[in-house]
Design a protein around this motif. Structure first.
Motif, mmCIF file in Angstrom:
data_model
loop_
_atom_site.group_PDB
_atom_site.id
_atom_site.type_symbol
_atom_site.label_atom_id
_atom_site.label_comp_id
_atom_site.label_asym_id
_atom_site.label_seq_id
_atom_site.Cartn_x
_atom_site.Cartn_y
_atom_site.Cartn_z
ATOM 1 N N ALA A 56 20.944 -6.429 -11.873
ATOM 2 C CA ALA A 56 21.223 -6.602 -10.449
ATOM 3 C C ALA A 56 20.991 -8.047 -10.017
ATOM 4 N N MET A 89 23.812 -10.241 -11.494
ATOM 5 C CA MET A 89 25.076 -9.941 -10.823
ATOM 6 C C MET A 89 25.138 -10.679 -9.486
ATOM 7 N N ARG A 90 24.063 -10.621 -8.715
ATOM 8 C CA ARG A 90 24.036 -11.308 -7.426
ATOM 9 C C ARG A 90 24.221 -12.808 -7.605
ATOM 10 N N LEU A 142 27.860 -13.572 -8.443
ATOM 11 C CA LEU A 142 28.730 -13.385 -7.289
ATOM 12 C C LEU A 142 28.586 -14.543 -6.313
ATOM 13 N N VAL A 154 33.633 -9.660 -9.170
ATOM 14 C CA VAL A 154 32.715 -8.587 -9.562
ATOM 15 C C VAL A 154 32.973 -8.159 -11.000
ATOM 16 N N ALA A 202 26.933 -1.472 -11.621
ATOM 17 C CA ALA A 202 28.214 -2.164 -11.528
ATOM 18 C C ALA A 202 29.109 -1.511 -10.478
ATOM 19 N N SER A 211 28.090 0.051 -7.813
ATOM 20 C CA SER A 211 27.567 -0.259 -6.480
ATOM 21 C C SER A 211 27.991 -1.644 -6.012
ATOM 22 N N PHE A 212 28.254 -2.552 -6.950
ATOM 23 C CA PHE A 212 28.747 -3.883 -6.598
ATOM 24 C C PHE A 212 30.262 -3.892 -6.389
ATOM 25 N N GLN A 240 32.597 -1.339 -15.753
ATOM 26 C CA GLN A 240 31.289 -0.700 -15.609
ATOM 27 C C GLN A 240 30.639 -0.380 -16.948
#
Length: 477
Positions: free
Chosen positions: A234, A237-238, A241, A247, A282, A284-285, A292
């Motif tokens: 998480a 990923m942030r 991004l 994504v 994945a 949720s993003f 995913q």
């Protein structure tokens, strides 16, 4: 011979949990059922004695068919100190059957390859066709510097950027936690710049490594390992991004590393649970279904390795390797049997890679996709591990994310508590380690290595704890 298929269960009434327990209690002749028969993981999850159903909605978690010739990536870790020695080992391993290389990089040369300049890195990979043999970095320090050297080397060799595979192994949060250092204000911006550069020039490279195995090697539990992987995913990923990656590109730029040990069933369930957790993150993003899917690297555990009788480690790594393959790992690294005491000789590396070949070509475990699917035991354990790992991941998020969970020392304390509990169970005889706490060889045969590790990395027994320092204080990243 006949082709008739007989129903061996035909004519026998189906057993229920209640009817089975009644028969079991009768056989126990008054002994306490829970104390005698039931078993639980270190996290308190029930793992036996028997399951009569599987959780609703579970099933195969990895439906991608495996390549019959190379069912998983066979990755060998190169730990030699000098470029010449590393190059010799790398070429030997590739000729011996491995398909991927991992360079353990250490700026001091004590625990890995000292290649702090591009020419040294180039020399270590001399003669290696990087378009055929992907190279992944495992930097013990200077991750950003080593990643930049690798990208520069790829460009210097004029490699096909669109198809080049491999990994930079960036894991700044895990590295800071392991070394007990503060995250520099420039740490994430540097990682962001590298992510942008890598994605633009070499879009197939894995940029970040979610190192859940760090918690396991420090003495933590399977649930803690999964939660660390999830929180790491998480976080990165942030970051990607924010750096401008899409994504789907961000989800595809992550590789997770988990530990595989001799507990075959629990390892299989853990790897299957990891895929479910990552898919949920994945999703949720906003990642599409194809993005995913987790890129999963399993490494045979370091904490299970015996330093006093290294020869027995061949059995341990064989069991762990089997568990990793049956659990659906995309890539497997099997440690040399001397890994607990020093750098391996040619024999140590050959045994490690031959174990992979044996698993793939003689056991044929790679010919079946998700062989544990449908097993009530594995489905139940997978589901319970996924739910428990997700719950702990949510606790980490509520504390402000992985950086804050480590910075305050909370996560290190949780891992240390599990480690102490495990050590106490070993001391009390509730758990055993064959060849270590039970039936040790009184006269173990010596083994040859290419030099022992420095004392700061010397094993403390079979349950070696990698230092997870607390809090993030002292030197800067």
């Amino acid at each position: 011979m006949t082709d008739t298929i007989h129903d061996f269960a035909g004519g026998f009434p189906a057993q229920t949990a209640a009817s089975w327990r009644a028969l079991a209690e009768k056989a126990l002749r008054g002994a306490d059922f829970e104390a005698t028969v039931e078993r639980h993981t270190i996290d308190g999850l029930q793992r036996g004695p028997v399951f009569f159903d599987r959780p609703a909605g579970t099933g195969a978690v990895d439906t991608l068919p495996r390549d019959g010739h190379l069912p998983w990536g066979m990755r060998q870790s190169i730990v030699e100190a000098t470029p010449d020695a590393a190059n010799t080992a790398a070429l030997d391993d590739l000729m011996g059957g491995v398909s991927e290389l991992e360079l353990r990089l250490d700026s001091t040369g004590q625990f890995g390859l000292k290649a702090n300049e591009i020419d040294l890195l180039d020399a270590a990979l001399k003669g290696v066709d990087l378009s055929l043999a992907p190279v992944f970095l495992d930097s013990l320090d200077g991750q950003g510097h080593h990643a930049h050297l690798a990208l520069t080397l790829f460009a210097r060799r004029r490699l096909d950027g669109e198809h080049l595979q491999g990994g930079l192994g960036l894991a700044p949060i895990e590295r800071a936690a392991r070394q007990g250092i503060a995250l520099d204000d420039q740490c994430f911006p540097k990682a962001s710049d590298l992510a942008q550069l890598s994605q633009a020039a070499f879009p197939q490279l894995k940029i970040f490594r979610c190192d859940g195995a760090l918690a396991f090697e420090a003495g933590g539990s399977e649930v803690q390992e999964l939660a660390l992987m999830a929180a790491s995913a998480a976080s990165y990923m942030r970051l990607m991004l924010e750096a401008g990656l899409s994504v789907d590109d961000a989800a595809g730029a992550i590789e997770a590393r988990l530990a595989a040990d001799t507990d075959i069933y629990l390892t299989i369930a853990k790897l299957r649970a990891a895929r479910r957790i990552y898919a949920r993150i994945a999703q949720s993003f906003g990642a599409r279904e194809a993005a995913q899917r987790l890129s999963l690297h399993a490494t045979t555990s370091g904490r299970m390795m015996s330093a006093t009788d290294p020869w027995t480690n061949m059995i341990r790594t064989a069991c762990a390797g089997f568990a990793a393959a049956a659990g659906g790992a995309d890539t497997i690294t099997i440690r040399p049997f001397t890994d607990a005491i020093g750098r391996p000789t040619g024999l140590g590396r050959r045994v490690a890679r031959n174990l992979q070949i044996l698993l793939a070509e003689e056991s044929h475990i790679g010919k079946v996709t998700d062989p544990a699917a449908g097993s009530y035991l594995h489905e139940t354990l997978s589901d319970e591990l996924a739910q428990a790992g997700w719950s702990l991941f949510q606790q980490i998020e509520r504390r402000g994310g992985l950086v804050e969970a480590f910075a305050g020392g909370w996560l290190q304390g949780e891992i240390a508590a599990v480690r102490d509990k495990r050590l106490q169970r070993l001391a009390d005889g509730e758990e055993i380690i064959l060849g270590v706490t039970q039936h040790p060889d009184p006269h173990p045969k010596p083994v040859e290595t290419n030099g022992t590790w420095p004392e700061t990395n010397a094993p403390e027994g079979a349950l070696t704890a990698i230092r997870l320092a607390t809090p993030f204080e002292g030197a800067q990243s």
